[in-house]
Write a protein that holds these residues in place. Structure first.
Motif: not given
Length: 98
Positions: A49-54, A31-38
């Motif tokens: 091993v992990f990946f974030t994709y935003s 919900n941070f301004p400008g974030n559209r997907f996480l």
């Protein structure tokens, strides 16, 4: 809009702490301004091993997030569990098929 991919590798005994914290903060990040997907991914062959994709509207939005109190707190907590240096990429999506 562009995509941010971050690869993180954790000490095996710290994965649960990372996941617990991620689940506590994921809505705030999303919900941070400008974030559209996480999304969060875990490697099938190496469970440490992990990946974030935003998705971010603009590079300025990502930079605002990276300078925010939220990011500073999340990153300070998360980085203590790393067993390797994290890697990050900012990429433009060229094709997306549903």
């Amino acid at each position: 809009m562009f995509v941010r991919i971050v690869k993180m590798s954790f000490h095996e005994d710290k994965i649960e702490a990372f996941l617990t914290n991620f689940h506590e903060v994921k809505q705030n990040i999303r919900n941070f301004p400008g974030n559209r997907f996480l999304e969060l991914y875990q490697d099938k062959n190496n469970p440490s091993v992990f990946f974030t994709y935003s998705y971010w509207e603009t590079e300025a939005d990502l930079e605002n997030y990276r300078k925010s109190e939220l990011f500073i707190e999340v990153w300070a907590y998360t980085k203590q569990f790393f067993n390797a240096k994290p890697e990050a990429w900012s990429v433009d999506k060229l094709v997306s098929l549903e």
